[in-house]
Design a protein around this motif. Structure first.
Motif, mmCIF file in Angstrom:
data_model
loop_
_atom_site.group_PDB
_atom_site.id
_atom_site.type_symbol
_atom_site.label_atom_id
_atom_site.label_comp_id
_atom_site.label_asym_id
_atom_site.label_seq_id
_atom_site.Cartn_x
_atom_site.Cartn_y
_atom_site.Cartn_z
ATOM 1 N N ASN A 439 5.486 -8.758 -20.233
ATOM 2 C CA ASN A 439 4.558 -9.341 -18.886
ATOM 3 C C ASN A 439 4.295 -8.141 -18.088
ATOM 4 N N LYS A 440 3.197 -8.441 -17.265
ATOM 5 C CA LYS A 440 2.463 -7.438 -16.430
ATOM 6 C C LYS A 440 1.822 -6.347 -17.567
ATOM 7 N N SER A 441 1.191 -6.703 -18.204
ATOM 8 C CA SER A 441 0.411 -5.661 -19.257
ATOM 9 C C SER A 441 -0.724 -5.953 -19.871
ATOM 10 N N ARG A 442 -1.955 -4.800 -20.030
ATOM 11 C CA ARG A 442 -3.068 -5.035 -20.211
ATOM 12 C C ARG A 442 -3.148 -4.662 -21.858
ATOM 13 N N VAL A 443 -3.941 -5.592 -22.645
ATOM 14 C CA VAL A 443 -3.925 -5.363 -24.022
ATOM 15 C C VAL A 443 -5.576 -5.031 -24.082
ATOM 16 N N GLN A 444 -5.886 -3.825 -24.586
ATOM 17 C CA GLN A 444 -7.334 -3.902 -25.224
ATOM 18 C C GLN A 444 -7.419 -4.101 -26.571
ATOM 19 N N ILE A 445 -8.333 -4.865 -27.049
ATOM 20 C CA ILE A 445 -8.636 -5.165 -28.297
ATOM 21 C C ILE A 445 -9.413 -4.263 -29.081
ATOM 22 N N GLU A 446 -9.187 -3.867 -30.242
ATOM 23 C CA GLU A 446 -9.741 -2.898 -30.973
ATOM 24 C C GLU A 446 -11.127 -3.188 -31.805
#
Length: 531
Positions: A439-446
């Motif tokens: 939780n409390k994370s940013r995920v950048q998609i490739e």
């Protein structure tokens, strides 16, 4: 600390000072600029210091601290004379309300000239964008960066090896009949390959980092107490830095409000705000005479264009129970061609915003709230006509995805060139594209393929921000976002001379009547309520 980090920290302080200037909070502007100049000068030390002490927060900085720092800088830039101006002005700050606006503006822009001069000395100048465009927010692979990440380097090496082969086969390819490659749409049936993850980074502040065209996303969660007769908190405000209270004491902040929490009148130019109020209510008033009260699931889309002033206040309407507030405010850039369009706002009422409910193979529920874009042919009302989201090629989407414990979901593929970030803002962890994400994370998609989401043991919520980048230079200072620093200076000059239409309200922090429901009075005078 690296010189780049010190310069970036100075920029952050001076951004705050520039923003405070538009709230007419001169003391805060002075303090932030003092700190910003200090960190900018610190970048020229060898090595830069990791700590600078200018005195207690919320008070005038200690006299002489900037001058002492300047003495340690070898061959300081000519623009460092701003240090003497700050030191000389400090003992005169008795009647803060009498500080003339031209003096404040001159002080801030002289500080920014020092910032740019130090950036040039450190070699952080993007020559393609003009000598005054400084990349203090250095990131891997960006123009002006001294380093690129390993993945980018490998791609460049591969591309370099392919080019000769392409040249050898060019004639053969040119003789073949032309073919059009299929384009993956957001609502495609899911036949593309699965996407991977470019990066996972923790969210450590209420402002989420974003990618072009998004400028930032602020997540406000405030557990406001019972309201008083003035629609402010019914508790004592002792110990808060009224006018700039962002500390979250007791679980809530007054922000720039002094009686009612929120953001009194301030200007914008050159971008858009998208305000998605999940709980609580917000009172809007602007320089065009428009007004609104919205919240509890409503979304306001405001295109500032050539300039608008508005106030965003958080009235505490309930006098017998707490007044919690939660909202996302997302800043979306405008392309150069649209930065000076007429201002316009559109209300997307909760009742008209699609919420697509699906069940996975195990019968667990996934709910997709669509504030922008589309999913399974469901879409909200259109954003303002000159919004970047109204351009067919923008591929812009803003969704909130809620997953029951253990639920699974698959984000559809998108068009090539579209960039996506997922913000996990509630829950106990989730698996995205095969990677465990807290939780409390940013995920950048490739890339543009489908994205698998497998939820953990608790209900999880994920904010999706998606769009094709505008890919233009960005000059941002305080409440203005343009393409060049000269345009920023012009924005401040225009604001001082025209007030972007003036201010038709009796107070800088207007709120509507306690018993008033959700409504909108538009710029053209039309009136609407949710149905």
């Amino acid at each position: 600390m690296t010189p780049e980090k010190s310069l970036e920290l100075g920029k952050s302080y001076m951004d705050e000072g520039t923003e405070n200037m538009t709230f007419e909070e001169f003391l805060w502007t002075f303090e932030e600029v003092w700190h910003g100049v200090g960190w900018v000068l610190n970048a020229l030390l060898s090595p830069p210091r990791s700590v600078l002490d200018f005195g207690p927060k919320g008070e005038l900085p200690t006299a002489g601290t900037l001058a002492a720092l300047l003495e340690s800088v070898p061959n300081p830039p000519r623009s460092s004379n701003v240090v003497q101006r700050l030191e000389a002005l400090r003992p005169k700050l008795r009647d803060l309300s009498s500080a003339p606006k031209p003096l404040i503006e001159s002080l801030v822009f002289d500080a920014w000239e020092l910032h740019d001069a130090c950036g040039q000395r450190l070699g952080l100048v993007d020559e393609r964008l003009g000598a005054r465009f400084i990349l203090t927010d250095v990131s891997p692979g960006r123009v002006g960066s001294r380093a690129i990440e390993r993945r980018t380097a490998l791609k460049l090496l591969v591309a370099g090896g392919i080019l000769p082969l392409q040249a050898c086969t060019k004639i053969e390819r040119d003789n073949r009949p032309a073919a059009t490659a299929p384009v993956s749409a957001p609502d495609a049936a899911g036949t593309s390959a699965m996407a991977g993850i470019k990066a996972v980074t923790p969210i450590t502040d209420r402002q989420f980092e974003t990618t072009d065209p998004f400028l930032f996303c602020a997540h406000h969660e405030d557990a406001y107490p019972v309201g008083n007769q003035k629609m402010g908190p019914s508790v004592a405000l002792d110990g808060r830095h009224l006018g700039r209270d962002f500390e979250g004491k007791d679980g809530w902040s007054m922000y720039h409000g002094r009686t009612v929490p929120g953001f009194p009148r301030h200007p914008h130019r050159g971008f858009e705000t998208v305000t998605f109020v999940r709980s609580g209510l917000l009172d809007h008033s602007d320089s065009m005479g428009a007004a609104a009260r919205y919240g509890d699931g409503d979304v306001q889309w405001l295109t500032s264009g050539k300039g608008i002033q508005h106030a965003e206040m958080f009235p505490l309407l309930r006098a017998d129970s707490p007044n919690p507030l939660e909202l996302f405010q997302i800043w979306v850039n405008l392309p150069r061609s649209h930065k000076m369009v007429p201002p316009h706002f559109t209300m997307l009422w909760n009742e008209k915003i699609p919420r697509v409910v699906e069940t996975d193979r195990n019968g667990r529920v996934v709910e997709i709230t669509i504030a922008a874009g589309s999913y399974n042919n469901e879409a909200p009302p259109s954003p303002p006509p000159n919004s970047y989201a109204s351009q067919p090629t923008s591929d812009l989407a803003i969704w909130n995805v809620r997953l029951e414990a253990g639920a699974s979901f698959e984000l559809p593929d998108v068009r090539p060139g579209t960039v996506r970030s997922l913000y996990v803002h509630r829950g106990e962890g989730v698996e995205i594209a095969g990677t465990n994400v807290r939780n409390k994370s940013r995920v950048q998609i490739e890339d543009n393929g489908r994205v698998s989401v497998e939820n953990g043991p608790a209900e999880t919520e994920i904010l999706l921000l998606q769009a094709r980048p505008i890919d233009e230079p960005v000059a941002k200072r305080g409440p203005f976002v343009m393409n060049t620093q000269d345009e920023i200076r012009q924005a401040y000059a225009d604001y001082q001379s025209t007030q972007f239409g003036g201010w038709p309200w009796q107070a800088d922090d207007p709120v509507h009547a306690v018993k008033k429901g959700r409504f909108a009075k538009n710029i053209d005078g039309t009136f609407e309520e949710p149905t």
